[in-house]
Design a protein around this motif. Structure first.
Motif, mmCIF file in Angstrom:
data_model
loop_
_atom_site.group_PDB
_atom_site.id
_atom_site.type_symbol
_atom_site.label_atom_id
_atom_site.label_comp_id
_atom_site.label_asym_id
_atom_site.label_seq_id
_atom_site.Cartn_x
_atom_site.Cartn_y
_atom_site.Cartn_z
ATOM 1 N N VAL A 443 64.474 80.219 43.739
ATOM 2 C CA VAL A 443 64.875 78.833 44.051
ATOM 3 C C VAL A 443 64.210 77.680 44.403
ATOM 4 C CG1 VAL A 443 66.189 77.602 45.659
ATOM 5 C CG2 VAL A 443 67.285 80.745 44.688
ATOM 6 N N LEU A 444 62.890 77.824 45.141
ATOM 7 C CA LEU A 444 61.572 77.293 44.820
ATOM 8 C C LEU A 444 61.442 76.617 43.457
ATOM 9 C CD1 LEU A 444 60.014 78.532 48.202
ATOM 10 C CD2 LEU A 444 61.415 76.223 47.504
ATOM 11 N N CYS A 445 61.774 77.863 42.787
ATOM 12 C CA CYS A 445 60.510 77.833 41.168
ATOM 13 C C CYS A 445 61.823 76.910 40.561
ATOM 14 C CB CYS A 445 60.215 78.761 40.275
ATOM 15 S SG CYS A 445 58.826 79.820 41.559
ATOM 16 N N ARG A 446 63.280 77.391 41.131
ATOM 17 C CA ARG A 446 63.835 76.546 39.911
ATOM 18 C C ARG A 446 64.326 74.783 40.605
ATOM 19 N NH1 ARG A 446 69.175 78.216 39.954
ATOM 20 N NH2 ARG A 446 69.026 79.584 41.580
ATOM 21 N N CYS A 447 64.266 74.800 41.558
ATOM 22 C CA CYS A 447 64.029 73.266 42.555
ATOM 23 C C CYS A 447 63.338 72.535 41.883
ATOM 24 C CB CYS A 447 63.959 73.423 44.244
ATOM 25 S SG CYS A 447 65.826 74.142 44.457
ATOM 26 N N LEU A 448 61.851 72.940 41.350
ATOM 27 C CA LEU A 448 60.492 72.066 40.836
ATOM 28 C C LEU A 448 61.114 71.985 39.582
ATOM 29 C CD1 LEU A 448 57.412 74.149 43.324
ATOM 30 C CD2 LEU A 448 58.624 71.185 43.716
ATOM 31 N N GLY A 449 61.750 72.394 39.191
ATOM 32 C CA GLY A 449 62.088 71.895 37.374
ATOM 33 C C GLY A 449 62.198 70.576 37.441
ATOM 34 N N LEU A 450 61.226 70.239 35.470
ATOM 35 C CA LEU A 450 61.580 68.943 35.363
ATOM 36 C C LEU A 450 62.655 68.192 34.651
ATOM 37 C CD1 LEU A 450 59.171 66.610 34.698
ATOM 38 C CD2 LEU A 450 59.372 67.697 32.457
ATOM 39 N N GLU A 451 63.732 69.081 34.859
ATOM 40 C CA GLU A 451 64.950 68.500 34.295
ATOM 41 C C GLU A 451 65.789 68.357 35.648
ATOM 42 O OE1 GLU A 451 65.746 66.788 31.320
ATOM 43 O OE2 GLU A 451 63.945 67.183 30.583
ATOM 44 N N PRO A 452 65.968 66.948 36.139
ATOM 45 C CA PRO A 452 67.573 66.866 37.268
ATOM 46 C C PRO A 452 68.527 67.522 37.252
ATOM 47 C CG PRO A 452 65.920 64.669 36.733
ATOM 48 C CD PRO A 452 65.610 66.039 36.045
ATOM 49 N N GLY A 453 68.940 67.971 36.154
ATOM 50 C CA GLY A 453 70.166 68.703 35.694
ATOM 51 C C GLY A 453 69.978 70.224 35.696
ATOM 52 N N HIS A 454 69.014 70.154 35.465
ATOM 53 C CA HIS A 454 68.395 71.904 35.748
ATOM 54 C C HIS A 454 68.050 72.838 37.422
ATOM 55 C CE1 HIS A 454 67.552 72.132 31.108
ATOM 56 N NE2 HIS A 454 68.884 71.728 31.490
ATOM 57 N N ARG A 455 68.065 71.327 37.736
ATOM 58 C CA ARG A 455 68.186 71.863 39.520
ATOM 59 C C ARG A 455 68.895 72.583 40.503
ATOM 60 N NH1 ARG A 455 64.603 65.865 40.123
ATOM 61 N NH2 ARG A 455 62.873 66.961 38.451
ATOM 62 N N PRO A 456 69.022 73.876 40.968
ATOM 63 C CA PRO A 456 69.699 73.712 41.959
ATOM 64 C C PRO A 456 70.535 72.822 42.512
ATOM 65 C CG PRO A 456 67.892 75.232 42.743
ATOM 66 C CD PRO A 456 67.403 74.183 41.365
ATOM 67 N N LEU A 457 71.740 72.942 43.434
ATOM 68 C CA LEU A 457 71.907 71.945 43.991
ATOM 69 C C LEU A 457 71.011 72.314 45.937
ATOM 70 C CD1 LEU A 457 76.077 71.606 43.434
ATOM 71 C CD2 LEU A 457 74.232 70.181 42.772
ATOM 72 N N ALA A 458 71.058 70.533 46.480
ATOM 73 C CA ALA A 458 70.820 71.452 48.574
ATOM 74 C C ALA A 458 71.559 72.099 48.479
ATOM 75 C CB ALA A 458 71.334 69.623 48.418
ATOM 76 N N THR A 459 72.909 72.416 48.607
ATOM 77 C CA THR A 459 73.793 74.024 49.031
ATOM 78 C C THR A 459 73.252 75.158 48.832
ATOM 79 O OG1 THR A 459 75.308 73.274 47.620
ATOM 80 C CG2 THR A 459 75.663 72.217 48.760
ATOM 81 N N GLU A 460 72.488 75.259 47.789
ATOM 82 C CA GLU A 460 72.258 77.046 46.929
ATOM 83 C C GLU A 460 70.965 77.063 47.793
ATOM 84 O OE1 GLU A 460 70.881 78.565 42.886
ATOM 85 O OE2 GLU A 460 71.997 76.956 42.901
ATOM 86 N N LEU A 461 70.054 75.612 47.499
ATOM 87 C CA LEU A 461 68.766 75.993 48.525
ATOM 88 C C LEU A 461 68.830 76.014 50.207
ATOM 89 C CD1 LEU A 461 65.450 75.618 48.735
ATOM 90 C CD2 LEU A 461 66.180 73.207 49.474
ATOM 91 N N TRP A 462 69.770 75.494 50.609
ATOM 92 C CA TRP A 462 70.292 75.778 51.940
ATOM 93 C C TRP A 462 70.401 76.974 52.073
ATOM 94 C CZ3 TRP A 462 74.640 77.462 54.150
ATOM 95 C CH2 TRP A 462 75.479 77.107 55.524
ATOM 96 N N LYS A 463 71.901 77.650 51.455
ATOM 97 C CA LYS A 463 72.248 78.923 51.279
ATOM 98 C C LYS A 463 70.909 80.428 51.238
ATOM 99 C CE LYS A 463 76.700 77.780 49.911
ATOM 100 N NZ LYS A 463 77.868 78.197 48.715
ATOM 101 N N CYS A 464 69.784 79.817 50.761
ATOM 102 C CA CYS A 464 68.942 80.591 50.440
ATOM 103 C C CYS A 464 68.293 80.460 51.936
ATOM 104 C CB CYS A 464 68.368 80.271 48.753
ATOM 105 S SG CYS A 464 66.781 81.604 48.542
#
Length: 832
Positions: A443-464
């Motif tokens: 999840v952290l690596c996907r949150c640091l993605g370059l493209e905003p559209g490919h990042r997870p939502l804040a809710t997904e990070l919260w659940k993780c």
């Protein structure tokens, strides 16, 4: 027309338009001679006990206890009955209006840089000027961010939820500086409130709205530092946003402790602790997203713990980070990694900074800043906490490469740089987390993605993150509302950018065409109120008197002034030159008025009770038309004030505690009105009422019809008498100046406002239908706007005109303010 010929239309009541008759609409004759039906007389409002205002001539009249004792108009009854025999009755008669409701408190508005509605919206966010003390040195190299502390406790219902406690620490973020007409000049000093409102008015409407959204959202979202309002620093002429300052040292200590052992792999307890911290930060960010806000600039200093151990976001530090980074992209980015000031910027926020700095970038690589930008920042902060300084070194290296490439305007494979950086970050995370926390690593690596559209939502990070603390079985049936709302970018306000929207070199944002229209309006109208509020006005002086100026009057194209030098001077209003001097008094002239009748006249009264009536048309006579003499009292003597009701009566207020009426037709004494317990210091006639102010602290109201008393305002209390020194009236408003510097505003017989405007006696007050001028012993003229409000009356201070002598007389006419001073000078202020 013959007596037996009835009028073409039957007589009707002027109020309800109902035909007069002997049962339902009985015509009653008032003492002024006009007729109104008995039904309407019962319904008409009565401003004072046993009084009524005639609907035809508006004169305030005394009423008997029973309306039936008023005489009937028999002639109107006769004509009405005669006509109604020959004319069919109307199917419907007008229903008498309901006058039971009280009159609304209203006053004409006044032209100024900002309208009253603007004050109503933003005035509640203005903090008192003496509640903040700046301490220490600026927190950044640009001087736009300061620290301060609260000098005195302040709580106001005008500032939403504002509670400032003594010695509390606050953050001060500069949002504008006073330029041009807003700074002090040799003549005008804008009020504290006016300074702040003018700076806000100079902002663009979009910028102000964004600021308002941030202010209101911070009070609705818990665990976010509050923005208390605006404060103006008199030293540097700047306006600051005052924010709650949270203690972030505890959070920094936790991070520093972790960094000592950053090479060791984290145990489950440590991961769980930082998982709880991440969950709480996520929740704060998501609530801000629902308010339409994104943080944009997140640093370790932006976070702290409250008294209950919960994570908080420090708004002042967020604004500070945004100010520090955005003011200078190059140097700001280099300073991002000093001490604990690490600021985490998402790629799209960084690109937005470059665009604002004037760098040309490929528009296809520009993404809108939104909630997923905060996801990137939060993920970077968590990685920094988990990994330590190694992550900061890698990020600093990446940013240096990007900055150099953008500045050199050379082609660069930004995607390749970013992918290489992500590979290094992923390796660092694996070494710390191991295989036990693979889901968190993903999840952290996907949150640091370059493209905003490919990042997870804040809710997904919260659940993780929550899964690190709470078992998944505990979340059965748990869902997020508005889960997809945070997915879209764009249309969000970046909190860190809010205080960087106003250019420090000048706050104005109005277009040139609008400024030209304002200038043209000032040139055409030339009103002193517009001139004062815009800083475009002039002052000229008229010298000639040899004593204290006591009174001013205007009429017939001339200004008349009275003085202690026993002379009444006449000045031309065309070129403000001295025209003539009336010399007939043997003692100090205390008051002067102008009477516009068949024969225009100027009337003056002196300290020995002598009244001189002068012809006020050119050429002027050397001797008065007539002289009147008050009965002398060995204890009290002399005239202190004068007023007139048209060309009918002259009224004088004297040291013998009496108000006297004199006929202006034959110059005879009419009557004396008693009731005051001390010197009658001021008189004024307005809306059919004579007002008299006295040193006994009261204002008495008298009927112009029969000179009977109506009511008393401000009944004196034992040991609490504040003498009345000046009066002014406008419609149903009465402005009373007192010896202690207080101005009281009455609407009919109700006190609606009391303000302490001066240090010392208020010798004179004047109004122009919305603007109140007051002057006195403290050598300044206060300019205030008086406007109707939901709870009565609101007084908005616009500014103060500094003078070099006490103000003894004020008069506003034809857009000009005439000022009499104790130093024998008369000044005229006018717009240009």
């Amino acid at each position: 027309m013959q007596v037996n010929d009835p009028p073409a239309e039957p007589p009707e009541c002027p109020v309800c338009l109902q035909l007069y008759d002997a049962t339902t609409a009985i015509p009653r004759v008032l003492s002024c001679g006009h007729t109104t039906c008995e039904g309407c007389l019962k319904l008409l409002p009565r401003p004072f006990a046993n009084t009524i205002r005639c609907t035809v001539c508006t004169l305030l009249l005394k009423l008997p206890n029973s309306l039936s004792s008023l005489p009937k108009n028999l002639d109107l009854l006769y004509f009405s009955s005669l006509l109604q025999r020959t004319r069919p009755l109307e199917e419907k008669r007008p229903i008498p209006p309901d006058f039971g409701g009280a009159e609304s408190v209203s006053s004409p508005s006044v032209l100024k840089p900002w309208p009253y509605e603007f004050y109503c919206k933003w005035g509640r966010w203005i903090l008192p000027k003496d509640c903040i003390l700046i301490g220490g040195t600026p927190l950044d190299s640009y001087g736009g961010v300061l620290e301060g502390k609260v000098l005195r406790c302040f709580e106001s219902d005008r500032v939403m939820g504002c509670v400032l406690r003594e010695n509390d620490h606050v953050g001060l973020i500069k949002v504008g500086i006073l330029m041009g007409g807003e700074v002090d000049s040799e003549i005008i000093k804008p009020s504290y409130e006016s300074r702040i409102l003018t700076v806000l008015w100079g902002m663009g409407e979009d910028e102000r709205d964004k600021l308002g959204v941030v202010f209101n959202a911070c009070f609705r979202v818990s665990n976010v530092g509050k923005a208390y309002g605006f404060w103006c620093n008199e030293d540097d002429k700047s306006v600051y946003v005052v924010c709650q300052k949270l203690a972030s040292s505890s959070f920094i200590d936790c991070v520093s402790k972790r960094r000592k052992d950053e090479k060791e792999r984290l145990v489950a307890d440590e991961i769980g602790f930082w998982g709880v911290v991440g969950v709480e930060i996520c929740e704060i960010l998501m609530r801000l997203h629902l308010e339409g806000l994104t943080v944009g600039y997140l640093s370790l200093n932006c976070l702290g713990f409250d008294d209950f151990g919960r994570v908080c976001v420090d708004l002042s530090e967020v604004l500070r980070s945004g100010w520090r980074v955005s003011k200078n992209v190059e140097f700001g980015l280099k300073d991002m990694f000093l001490d604990q000031n690490t600021v985490f910027l998402s790629p799209e926020v960084l690109v937005d900074l470059f665009v604002k700095a004037g760098f040309e970038l490929d528009s296809r690589n520009v993404s809108k800043v939104g909630p997923v930008s905060d996801v990137w920042s939060l993920a970077s902060l968590l990685v920094c906490v988990l990994v330590g300084s190694s992550f900061e070194e890698e990020m600093e290296s990446l940013l240096s490469s990007v900055v150099n490439a953008v500045k050199d305007e050379k082609g660069c494979d930004y995607d390749g740089l970013y992918l290489a950086w992500m590979g290094k970050v992923s390796t660092l995370l694996k070494s710390i987390l191991g295989s036990d926390f693979a889901s968190l690593l993903d999840v952290l690596c996907r949150c640091l993605g370059l493209e905003p559209g490919h990042r997870p939502l804040a809710t997904e990070l919260w659940k993780c993150l929550r899964g690190l603390v709470v078992k998944p079985q505990s979340d059965v049936g748990f869902t997020f509302k508005n889960d997809r709302m945070n997915q879209e970018s764009g249309g969000y306000i970046v909190i860190g950018d809010v205080c960087c929207m106003v250019d420090e070199t000048g706050h104005g944002s109005k277009g040139e065409e609008e400024a030209e229209r304002d200038d043209a309006r000032l040139r055409v109208e030339g009103d002193v109120v517009d001139g004062i509020t815009h800083g475009d006005f002039k002052c000229l002086e008229m010298k000639g008197h040899l004593g204290f100026i006591t009174g001013l009057a205007i009429g017939g194209g001339f200004l008349f002034s009275s003085s202690y030098d026993k002379i009444v001077s006449v000045w031309s209003l065309e070129d403000f030159t001295h025209v003539h001097s009336f010399k007939g008094h043997e003692h100090k002239v205390m008051s002067v008025i102008f009477v516009d009748g068949e024969q225009q006249s100027c009337i003056s009264g002196d300290s020995e009770g002598v009244i001189c009536i002068w012809g006020a048309t050119f050429p002027f006579s050397e001797v008065p038309i007539n002289k009147l003499y008050e009965n002398k009292d060995w204890r009290y003597s002399g005239i202190h004030a004068m007023a007139n009701s048209g060309a009918d009566y002259l009224y004088t207020g004297s040291g013998d505690r009496l108000v006297k009426a004199w006929s202006l037709q034959d110059h005879s004494f009419v009557c004396a009105m008693s009731g005051h317990k001390s010197v009658v210091s001021s008189l004024i006639v307005c809306s059919g009422i004579l007002y008299s102010g006295s040193w006994d602290g009261t204002v008495r109201l008298w009927s112009l019809g029969d000179h009977s008393p109506l009511t008393v305002l401000g009944e004196d209390k034992l040991g609490n008498v504040v003498p009345v020194s000046s009066l002014s009236a406008d419609h149903n408003f009465l402005f009373v100046g007192h010896d202690n510097g207080t101005i009281k505003i009455w609407h009919d017989d109700v006190l609606v406002k009391s303000t302490r405007s001066h240090e010392g006696s208020v010798f004179s007050v004047a109004t122009n239908g919305g603007c109140l001028f007051s002057g006195g012993w403290d050598k300044k003229i206060n300019v205030q706007q008086v406007s109707g409000a939901a709870d009565g009356v609101d007084v908005v201070p616009l500014g103060a005109i500094s003078c070099n002598s006490p103000i003894t007389a004020l008069l506003y006419r034809h857009g000009k303010l005439f000022v009499g001073q104790a130093d024998r000078i008369i000044k005229v202020y006018y717009g240009v």
